[in-house]
Motif scaffolding. Structure first.
Motif, short mmCIF file in Angstrom:
data_model
loop_
_atom_site.label_atom_id
_atom_site.label_comp_id
_atom_site.label_asym_id
_atom_site.label_seq_id
_atom_site.Cartn_x
_atom_site.Cartn_y
_atom_site.Cartn_z
N MET A 37 -50.11 35.89 8.06
CA MET A 37 -51.02 37.03 8.00
C MET A 37 -52.08 36.74 6.94
O MET A 37 -51.78 36.17 5.88
CB MET A 37 -50.25 38.31 7.66
CG MET A 37 -51.13 39.54 7.48
SD MET A 37 -50.18 41.01 7.01
CE MET A 37 -49.54 41.47 8.59
N THR A 38 -53.31 37.14 7.22
CA THR A 38 -54.39 36.93 6.25
C THR A 38 -54.55 38.16 5.36
O THR A 38 -54.10 39.27 5.70
CB THR A 38 -55.71 36.64 6.96
OG1 THR A 38 -56.12 37.83 7.67
CG2 THR A 38 -55.56 35.48 7.94
N VAL A 39 -55.24 37.96 4.25
CA VAL A 39 -55.51 39.07 3.33
C VAL A 39 -56.40 40.11 4.01
O VAL A 39 -56.25 41.32 3.81
CB VAL A 39 -56.17 38.55 2.04
CG1 VAL A 39 -56.58 39.70 1.13
CG2 VAL A 39 -55.23 37.61 1.31
N ASP A 40 -57.34 39.64 4.85
CA ASP A 40 -58.23 40.57 5.56
C ASP A 40 -57.43 41.45 6.51
O ASP A 40 -57.68 42.67 6.64
CB ASP A 40 -59.29 39.80 6.34
CG ASP A 40 -60.30 39.13 5.42
OD1 ASP A 40 -60.39 39.56 4.25
OD2 ASP A 40 -60.98 38.19 5.87
N GLU A 41 -56.46 40.85 7.21
CA GLU A 41 -55.62 41.63 8.11
C GLU A 41 -54.81 42.67 7.34
O GLU A 41 -54.64 43.80 7.79
CB GLU A 41 -54.69 40.70 8.89
CG GLU A 41 -55.40 39.87 9.95
CD GLU A 41 -54.52 38.80 10.56
OE1 GLU A 41 -54.76 38.42 11.72
OE2 GLU A 41 -53.58 38.33 9.87
N GLU A 42 -54.30 42.26 6.18
CA GLU A 42 -53.55 43.21 5.35
C GLU A 42 -54.44 44.37 4.92
O GLU A 42 -54.02 45.53 4.99
CB GLU A 42 -53.00 42.48 4.12
CG GLU A 42 -52.23 43.42 3.19
CD GLU A 42 -52.00 42.83 1.81
OE1 GLU A 42 -50.99 43.20 1.18
OE2 GLU A 42 -52.84 42.04 1.36
N ARG A 68 -43.81 32.50 14.97
CA ARG A 68 -43.71 32.36 13.52
C ARG A 68 -43.89 33.71 12.84
O ARG A 68 -43.22 34.03 11.85
CB ARG A 68 -44.75 31.37 13.01
CG ARG A 68 -44.48 29.92 13.42
CD ARG A 68 -45.61 28.98 13.01
NE ARG A 68 -45.76 28.93 11.58
CZ ARG A 68 -46.81 29.42 10.90
NH1 ARG A 68 -47.81 29.98 11.56
NH2 ARG A 68 -46.87 29.32 9.59
N ALA A 69 -44.80 34.51 13.33
CA ALA A 69 -45.04 35.83 12.75
C ALA A 69 -43.83 36.74 12.95
O ALA A 69 -43.46 37.51 12.04
CB ALA A 69 -46.29 36.45 13.37
N TYR A 70 -43.22 36.67 14.13
CA TYR A 70 -42.04 37.48 14.41
C TYR A 70 -40.91 37.12 13.44
O TYR A 70 -40.25 38.00 12.86
CB TYR A 70 -41.60 37.25 15.85
CG TYR A 70 -40.42 38.09 16.31
CD1 TYR A 70 -40.62 39.30 16.99
CD2 TYR A 70 -39.11 37.68 16.09
CE1 TYR A 70 -39.54 40.07 17.43
CE2 TYR A 70 -38.03 38.43 16.51
CZ TYR A 70 -38.24 39.63 17.19
OH TYR A 70 -37.17 40.38 17.61
#
Length: 1249
Positions: A37-42, A68-70
């Motif tokens: 996850m990116t900082v922008d997405e957060e 990988r995210a799961y």
């Protein structure tokens, strides 16, 4: 790679639940760290107005990402203690290694408990690659990789870094990586470690089907072997910080192991391929500078000149460099100051645990502590009291410091930041610990204050828990329950230690939370302190634990007060139990006092404490006058078997001595050891005569001389893969023969009585019989095929021969198997509860007795002919390693991890009837030609129990009635196995009548109401009605199989009807006056096992092997209801006194309560759980009785249980010494209960009021 369909479906299925519960901000931090996850997405998700909206946005984002995210999201849930939510996602978790990269590796390591990288980490690629190269050698076959080096050299970090590699995991260890921190520990602590590993591995497989924790090291080793080989094949077990070869042996389970240690020779004691990687004691200069650069956020080439001097003064220790680096992080201008601190060497160790140079560590620790605020410096000093290798939660220190947990966590984080403390962030809550070297420093600096520091711990605990100890079972609770006695002992608080350990409440609390092993160890470890107060009381508590240790491992946990009520009346344990029972009965609890405890005597004649440490072997000399013993202390000792007087002590080996044996003329003693040597000694002069050390390449497990001097040979067996059984002629420098056949370690060898054959027991699941003369294999008995499921591994522990040499007996798992030597057929299986494994067995050379040693601290005597347990020999406080009969069979010795050898009397004169009268003080014996019968003396027992003579005598299969007043005497009818019935006058025993007629064993007899008639039933299928004074007899014939019992339909003298039932499945009604058969009812398809007539005479019930019970009308003789539901044979039944309910019990231990009115099921009475092969009641439910007010029910099976009828809940349980209780006889007021177990012990229980 797109998200797998299963994972996507799982997220959608549980979307609503996840949105309700998660806090996205916590989870996103982990996901950003994993790179999914990116900082922008957060930031985009954080802008949502509510937490629920943020959760929905996070899940929407996840659905658009990959596997990988799961997996990262799943790991985040685990790390933030959302265990219930993580369990929802577990089943559809994508293949870990298929996702590749760091995320997949981190998942494997996180689930296996592998520590994370330190906050400041520098790579040591050369060493890491060397370790990985060794680990790749385990790709195809099991083995050991050892990382060895000095304390503080970074072995643990190196081990964790070596397995942080996708290719290594994928190719060599696809089954996972499992980390276990060990350290310096005693056997009870090792058991706890192994239990936790088993729990972790089993929970990962299926959290719903967790097994009971193993209760001995042997059982834990067997469980781990199964898990690692069958459930986690090709996985790696990492054992961190091993100190002792004894500990390592517990993990010698033929799997792949990486271990860290300071002693490179430890793996010499285990079998398998071995590889080593040595770690130099310090980092090179460049790595040390790299650590300092990371702490100070500088480039290595930009560090001041003092940096190099600091690294040199730190001797390259990663720990010391980190301590200095943490100081410079806060004070970057103090390079010269901290260099001077290191150079001063003002701290001198009082003692050093090795040759490692600690001076640099001392200066660094002192400097790090000096910069702490004053109040925090004092708090850090409190950590001096911690045990090595123990991790504690912040809550423990919250109690110690009297601060809020959040404030404590902030202080601990400060210590962590300064490298003064380490944190295990895999656990929730976090666990904190000190490095061994840091703890050594604190102990040396605060040596004069140790007592006061420990005293502070105890006082703070007592203040915080003044209302009672913690019982939550969390990490804080476990710490206090495990270490409170340690702190009291170290503080010199003897009175507090007495009060705690001489308390039945503490026994109950600690054994429930941690099991009895730790508790028993406390009484051994602190015995010298406790004895100063009262050695007799300490002995009483130890004896109580030794007798009931196996019960305290049961789940659901037994009532300790009820167990303690069986102790002698003069015992402090009993006194406390009686007082508590009386208090609790006021709140409705049920307790039962065992009357006449003195009847059950302890068989131990002699107890000897010959060694410091576990005793692995003990044996009688052939003349029976001496006993030799050996064990973990590396010594061999000889003492008199009559008095325990020490005759000889020899420092025998360089490592643990595993076995000792006398030669047939008692002139020689042989020993074998973990050091791979066999030694032969002069028994009289204690002189070493021969050493054989070249041929066995692994530890030697057992040695035995031939039984006769005619051809003296010595047999040995070892952990070698091939050449593991050898015969030695003492006149030759090398072995005379090697016996080939086993391809796995051989644990035991034993000569036949005539020395013609040698039996060997192996980890390959077989017993082999070799011809001694030729050394050729004669027979193989494949034990594994008889006990194993699928292809699981089976270890045969030992073998023994019967005195006639016709049978060989072996111990495997929880069973003992008896084989015919000629045919190899199995003749007998003695199978015990899975709560304990068989450690060893020995056949008596002169009788049919077999001694069996169990992992639950007990020794049992069994009769091989009758396949019955004869006696228990309790008394040991830890695992029993070996048992042996004396040559004449009159005595039995046992040795144990509790550092004792016990000699018990085992006189065969008591064995003809199962040692049946251990209760001589409350019984009178009548000896008859056909059978020895124990009759309870009416006057004594009536007085003791409050029962009528009728009730008392029923327990031995007899019936008594007071005759017409003109006789004014008591008579007793005794039914004999020959078929005859004798009528005796009591108490004189005068024979009044001898009734002959039955041709087989009489199973039941009963006087009529007026005493004129005696009715008997037999295995010969008939019922006989006797006018016993004249000998007249009516024979009631019609049943096709044995008639086990019958019942008069009413107590009215005018009603002469009799109801009988048989194995033939029929119920018949007879007129006893005329002998006429009134009714013939085909009641069941299977054998009828029980029958009872309702008190109001309207119904009778039958139970059967066809798994049903039936209710019948007594007027129409028609079946009113068939009661279905039992899963096994229905063996017993009983109506309530108001005839409204019927209780039925089956062979699985289940009891059901039914409505007589409509045949409906009211309740199912069964304990919370059952374990392994044990039934719910410890055996068949053989008898049932309601209380007069119908509110309570008592049942017998493997033990006695009392139930709440309305709720179907168990209220109390009494555990007998033996098992298989047949009947219980109850007084009319439901206050007294009499029964007898299968080894002949009588129990009279009185309700405590």
């Amino acid at each position: 790679m797109a998200l797998e369909e299963g994972a996507r479906s799982c997220l959608l299925r549980f979307r609503h639940r996840l949105e309700q519960d998660i806090k996205p901000s916590y989870l996103m931090d982990h996901m950003i760290s994993d790179g999914v996850m990116t900082v922008d997405e957060e930031e985009k998700i954080r802008t949502k107005p509510t937490r629920k909206d943020q959760s929905a946005a996070l899940l929407e984002l996840l659905l658009m990402k990959d596997n990988r995210a799961y997996i990262s999201f799943y790991n985040s849930l685990v790390k933030e203690s959302y265990d219930d939510l993580a369990d929802l996602l577990r089943e559809d978790l994508p293949s870990v290694l298929s996702v590749g990269g760091e995320s997949g590796v981190q998942t494997v390591l996180s689930e296996g408990g592998v520590p994370q990288r330190p906050v400041v980490f520098v790579s040591r690629p050369e060493l890491v690659n060397r370790v990985r190269e060794k680990l790749y050698r385990l790709q195809k076959d099991p083995g050991w990789v050892t990382i060895f080096g000095m304390a503080g050299s970074g072995k643990s970090v190196l081990a964790a870094e070596a397995v942080r590699h996708h290719g290594l995991i994928e190719e060599c260890f696809p089954g996972g990586i499992h980390w276990l921190a060990i350290g310096q520990l005693e056997k009870p602590d090792l058991l706890v470690k192994m239990q936790s590993l088993c729990f972790r591995l089993e929970q990962s497989l299926d959290p719903q089907t967790l097994s009971r924790p193993p209760n001995s090291l042997d059982e834990a080793k067997e469980r781990l072997r199964f898990l690692m080989l069958r459930r986690y094949p090709r996985s790696l077990l990492i054992l961190d910080d091993i100190w002792d070869s004894t500990v390592l042996k517990a993990f010698d389970i033929h799997c792949r192991i990486l271990l860290t240690t300071r002693n490179r020779s430890l793996t010499d004691s285990v079998s398998g391929a071995k590889y080593e990687v040595g770690v130099q004691s310090g980092l090179d200069e460049s790595k040390g500078l790299e650590i300092l650069a990371l702490y100070t956020k500088m480039k290595p080439h930009g560090l001041p000149e003092e940096a190099r001097s600091i690294v040199r003064e730190c001797k390259g220790s990663p720990l010391v460099v980190s301590l200095i680096g943490a100081l410079l992080k806060d004070k970057p201008n103090r390079w010269c100051y901290y260099l001077r601190q290191l150079q001063q060497k003002q701290f001198k160790r009082i003692r050093k645990s090795s040759s490692y140079d600690y001076d640099a560590l001392d200066q660094a620790m002192a400097a790090s502590i000096e910069v702490l605020p004053d109040e925090h410096r004092e708090l850090y000093k409190d950590l001096t009291v911690l045990e090595k290798d123990i991790k504690i939660p912040a809550k423990v220190l919250s109690v110690l410091w009297d601060l809020e947990p959040e404030e404590v966590e902030d202080i601990l984080q400060e210590f962590v930041d300064k490298s003064l403390l380490f944190v295990d962030s895999h656990h929730k809550p976090y666990l904190y610990y000190l490095h061994d070297l840091q703890l050594d420093f604190l102990v040396e600096q605060n040596r004069t204050q140790l007592e006061s520091l420990h005293s502070k711990v105890v006082r703070q605990y007592q203040q915080h828990y003044r209302d009672g100890p913690p019982t939550s079972g969390d990490e804080e609770c476990l710490y206090w329950i495990r270490f409170l006695t340690y702190h009291m002992a170290k503080a010199g608080l003897s009175q507090d230690l007495y009060s705690l350990m001489f308390s039945l409440d503490w026994v109950s609390t600690k054994s429930q939370i941690m099991g009895p092993a730790h508790l028993i160890n406390d009484y051994v470890e602190y015995g010298s302190i406790l004895d100063k107060e009262n050695s007799e009381v300490r002995s009483q508590f130890q004896e109580f634990l030794s007798q009931n240790g196996h019960q305290l491992e049961e789940r659901p946990f037994p009532d300790v007060v009820q167990l303690a009520l069986s102790q002698p009346h003069n015992s402090e344990v009993y006194r406390q139990a009686r007082l508590q029972a009386q208090n609790r009965t006021r709140t409705g609890k049920l307790y039962f006092d065992l009357v006449k405890k003195s009847g059950v005597e302890n068989l131990s004649r002699l107890v000897i404490h010959p060694h410091q440490g576990s005793i692995y072997s003990a044996c009688f000399s052939h003349d029976g006058t001496k006993i030799a013993s050996c064990g973990a202390s590396k010594t061999l000792k000889v003492f008199r078997s009559t008095s325990g007087e020490k005759l000889t002590e020899i420092q025998a080996h360089d490592d643990e001595v595993l076995c000792c044996a006398f030669s047939p003329d008692d002139h020689l003693l042989a020993t074998c050891s973990t050091d791979k040597k066999i030694k032969v000694w002069s028994a009289e002069r204690a002189m070493l005569l021969r050493v054989f050390e070249e041929e066995h390449e692994e530890q030697i497990n057992h040695c035995q001389f031939t039984n006769t001097i005619k051809r003296l040979l010595l047999a040995t067996c070892s952990n070698d893969d091939y050449m593991n059984v050898k015969l030695w002629n003492l006149n030759k420098p090398s072995s005379q023969n090697t016996m080939f056949g086993h391809f796995a370690p051989v644990s035991h060898c034993c000569f036949s009585p005539d020395d013609s054959y040698l039996s060997t027991s192996s980890n390959d699941g077989t017993v082999k019989l070799f011809q001694v003369s030729s050394a050729n294999e004669w027979k193989t008995i494949n034990v594994r095929d008889l006990v194993a499921e699928n292809d699981e591994e089976v270890l045969v522990k030992c073998s023994t021969w019967t005195g006639d040499g016709k049978r060989v007996i072996c111990a495997v798992r929880n069973a003992v198997l008896v084989f015919d030597v000629e045919t190899s057929d199995m003749l007998l299986e003695i199978r015990t509860s899975r709560l304990s494994t068989v450690q060893y067995c020995d056949a008596c050379p002169t009788t049919n007795l077999l001694a069996i040693a169990f992992s639950n601290y007990t020794v049992e005597l069994w009769d091989l002919e009758a396949n019955k347990k004869m006696a228990d020999c309790s008394g040991h406080l830890s695992w029993v390693q070996r048992v042996q009969f004396s040559p004449d069979g009159s005595q039995l010795l046992s040795c144990s991890d509790d550092q004792t050898v016990r000699v018990s009397v085992c006189d065969d004169s008591t064995s003809d009837h199962q040692l049946v009268d251990i209760l001589s003080k409350v019984t009178v014996c009548f000896f008859m030609a056909e059978k020895v019968l124990v009759c309870v003396f009416v006057c004594i027992l009536c007085q003791a129990s409050g029962l009528t003579a009728s009730h008392v005598l029923r327990m031995v299969g007899c019936r008594i009635r007071r005759l017409l007043t003109s006789y004014r005497r008591l008579v007793l009818a005794v039914a004999l196995c020959t078929g005859s019935v004798q009528v005796l006058e009591l108490p004189s025993g005068k024979l009044l009548a001898n009734l002959l007629g039955h041709t087989k064993t009489v199973l039941h007899c009963q006087f009529s109401q007026n005493g004129q008639m005696l009715i008997t039933s037999s295995e010969d299928t008939t019922i006989r009605v006797w006018r016993w004074q004249s000998g007249e007899c009516k024979v009631l014939q019609g049943h096709k199989e044995q008639v086990r019992c019958f019942s008069l339909l009413s107590n009215s003298p005018n009603d002469s009807r009799l109801l009988s039932w048989s194995f033939d499945g029929t119920v018949k009604v007879w007129d006893t006056e005329t002998g006429e058969k009134l009714q013939d009812i085909e009641a069941h398809r299977g054998t009828i096992l029980g029958c009872h007539v309702s008190p109001d005479g309207c119904f009778f019930a039958t139970t059967s092997a066809d798994k049903t019970a039936k209710l019948w009308h007594c007027e129409s003789w028609q079946c009113a209801y068939t009661l279905n539901g039992h899963q096994d044979c229905v063996r017993s039944c009983r109506f309530s006194w108001d005839s409204q309910r019927l209780a039925t019990g089956d062979d699985n231990g289940e009891i059901r309560l039914w409505s007589v009115k409509d045949g409906s099921l009211l309740k199912i009475c069964c304990p919370d759980s059952k374990d392994g092969m044990d039934s719910l009641h410890g055996g068949w439910v053989t008898d049932l009785h309601f209380s007069p007010d119908n509110s309570l029910l008592v049942s017998t099976g493997g033990y006695i249980k009392w139930w709440n009828v309305e709720k179907g809940e168990a209220l109390q349980t009494f555990y007998p010494t033996g098992s298989a209780l047949k009947k219980v006889h109850v007084s009319s007021d439901f206050s007294t209960f009499v029964t007898i177990d299968n080894i002949g012990i009588l129990y009279i229980l009185q309700r405590v009021v």
